[in-house]
Design a protein around this motif. Sequence first.
Motif, PDB file in Angstrom:
ATOM      1  N   TYR A  91       0.951  -1.282  -0.237  1.00 42.70           N
ATOM      2  CA  TYR A  91       0.015   0.052  -0.115  1.00 42.70           C
ATOM      3  C   TYR A  91       0.902   1.372  -0.042  1.00 42.70           C
ATOM      4  O   TYR A  91       2.253   1.377   0.558  1.00 42.70           O
ATOM      5  CB  TYR A  91      -0.886  -0.013   1.357  1.00 42.70           C
ATOM      6  N   VAL A 112      -5.537   8.255  -7.569  1.00 38.92           N
ATOM      7  CA  VAL A 112      -6.582   7.691  -8.345  1.00 38.92           C
ATOM      8  C   VAL A 112      -6.277   6.971  -9.835  1.00 38.92           C
ATOM      9  O   VAL A 112      -6.570   5.895 -10.068  1.00 38.92           O
ATOM     10  CB  VAL A 112      -7.709   8.610  -8.965  1.00 38.92           C
ATOM     11  N   GLN A 115      -4.707   3.756  -8.570  1.00 42.41           N
ATOM     12  CA  GLN A 115      -5.914   3.009  -7.998  1.00 42.41           C
ATOM     13  C   GLN A 115      -6.414   2.218  -9.428  1.00 42.41           C
ATOM     14  O   GLN A 115      -6.600   1.138  -9.123  1.00 42.41           O
ATOM     15  CB  GLN A 115      -7.200   3.847  -7.549  1.00 42.41           C
ATOM     16  N   GLU A 116      -6.500   2.866 -10.279  1.00 42.11           N
ATOM     17  CA  GLU A 116      -7.033   2.320 -11.827  1.00 42.11           C
ATOM     18  C   GLU A 116      -6.086   1.297 -12.238  1.00 42.11           C
ATOM     19  O   GLU A 116      -6.430   0.133 -12.882  1.00 42.11           O
ATOM     20  CB  GLU A 116      -7.178   3.276 -12.802  1.00 42.11           C
ATOM     21  N   LYS A 119      -6.674  -1.701  -9.801  1.00 43.44           N
ATOM     22  CA  LYS A 119      -8.052  -2.214  -9.355  1.00 43.44           C
ATOM     23  C   LYS A 119      -8.387  -3.509  -9.326  1.00 43.44           C
ATOM     24  O   LYS A 119      -9.159  -3.776  -8.534  1.00 43.44           O
ATOM     25  CB  LYS A 119      -9.087  -1.477 -10.323  1.00 43.44           C
ATOM     26  N   ILE A 126      -4.542   1.788  -0.294  1.00 42.94           N
ATOM     27  CA  ILE A 126      -3.962   3.368   0.011  1.00 42.94           C
ATOM     28  C   ILE A 126      -4.440   3.552   1.180  1.00 42.94           C
ATOM     29  O   ILE A 126      -5.510   3.413   1.595  1.00 42.94           O
ATOM     30  CB  ILE A 126      -4.464   4.059  -1.138  1.00 42.94           C
ATOM     31  N   VAL A 150     -13.087   7.442  -5.939  1.00 43.77           N
ATOM     32  CA  VAL A 150     -12.280   6.313  -5.262  1.00 43.77           C
ATOM     33  C   VAL A 150     -13.294   5.000  -5.167  1.00 43.77           C
ATOM     34  O   VAL A 150     -14.603   5.201  -4.734  1.00 43.77           O
ATOM     35  CB  VAL A 150     -12.014   6.722  -3.768  1.00 43.77           C
ATOM     36  N   HIS A 152     -11.647   1.573  -4.930  1.00 44.66           N
ATOM     37  CA  HIS A 152     -10.960   0.414  -4.380  1.00 44.66           C
ATOM     38  C   HIS A 152     -11.288   0.426  -2.968  1.00 44.66           C
ATOM     39  O   HIS A 152     -11.237   1.243  -2.076  1.00 44.66           O
ATOM     40  CB  HIS A 152      -9.520   0.667  -4.435  1.00 44.66           C
ATOM     41  N   TRP A 155      -8.884   1.297  -0.209  1.00 46.93           N
ATOM     42  CA  TRP A 155      -8.629   2.809   0.001  1.00 46.93           C
ATOM     43  C   TRP A 155      -9.065   3.398   1.193  1.00 46.93           C
ATOM     44  O   TRP A 155     -10.342   3.685   1.055  1.00 46.93           O
ATOM     45  CB  TRP A 155      -8.526   3.543  -1.523  1.00 46.93           C
TER      46      TRP A 155
END
Length: 248
Positions: A91, A112, A115-116, A119, A126, A150, A152, A155
């Motif tokens: 993380y 972000v 994250q993508e 995913k 995070i 957001v 995920h 996160w």
Amino acid sequence: MSKKTNYSYIGIAFIILVFGILFIPKIVDRISNNDVIRNESRTDYAKENKGGGTTLAYIENEGIKRQVPDFSFTNQNGETITNKDYLGKVYVIEFFFTSCPTICPRMNANLVAIQEAFKAYDDFGIASFTIDPKRDTPEVLKDYATKYGVTHPNWNFLTGDKETIYKLANEGFYIYAAENEDVLGGFEHSGNFALIDKKGFIRSRTDSYGNPIIYYRGIVSEAEVAGEDGEREEISLLKDDILKLLNE
């Protein structure tokens, strides 16, 4: 034994002798010059580059590998989240605040994007710690998370006791955070991200001198050549290093 058989043996021996004289020195020479790569070398190389690159460094203090300090805060859903919830996950750590008018929007836009990229990984996460817990309640953090897209599940936007958060930032991670009425937004903080492995150790790649870079600059996007202060883009490096740790 017939003379014909003897001649056959002599012929085979002669061929072997000629092969040894002509070709064995060349093979030895190629091995000496690394033209021929042993199978174990190929295997080691594949292991090192699984995820791209070599093993990441541990961040040490007086010879001791630094781990994430124990923490316990409330996330945007009103749930208690601790460092133990992140064990078994790779993380990224950041310190921010929702009303930040300067670097936080850029930092979280970059997160972000990360994250993508990850995913599909349930062992990635995070942790975003607010440095303005008075205003950044779970409800405010939830609205902020929704605004930024957001999605995920790992996160977490975390809030709690202000002194505990500042101690975690400044003493736990050495990521600077402070209140300052003279700066825009009323707070000043680092725009850096920290990368944590599945066992809770702080990790990073090394520079050209072999020293850990420790943190990743979070305010310059991959689309930029350099930030306003000339800092280079490091989000692509962070993505590469996340993948390395996921594959460890």
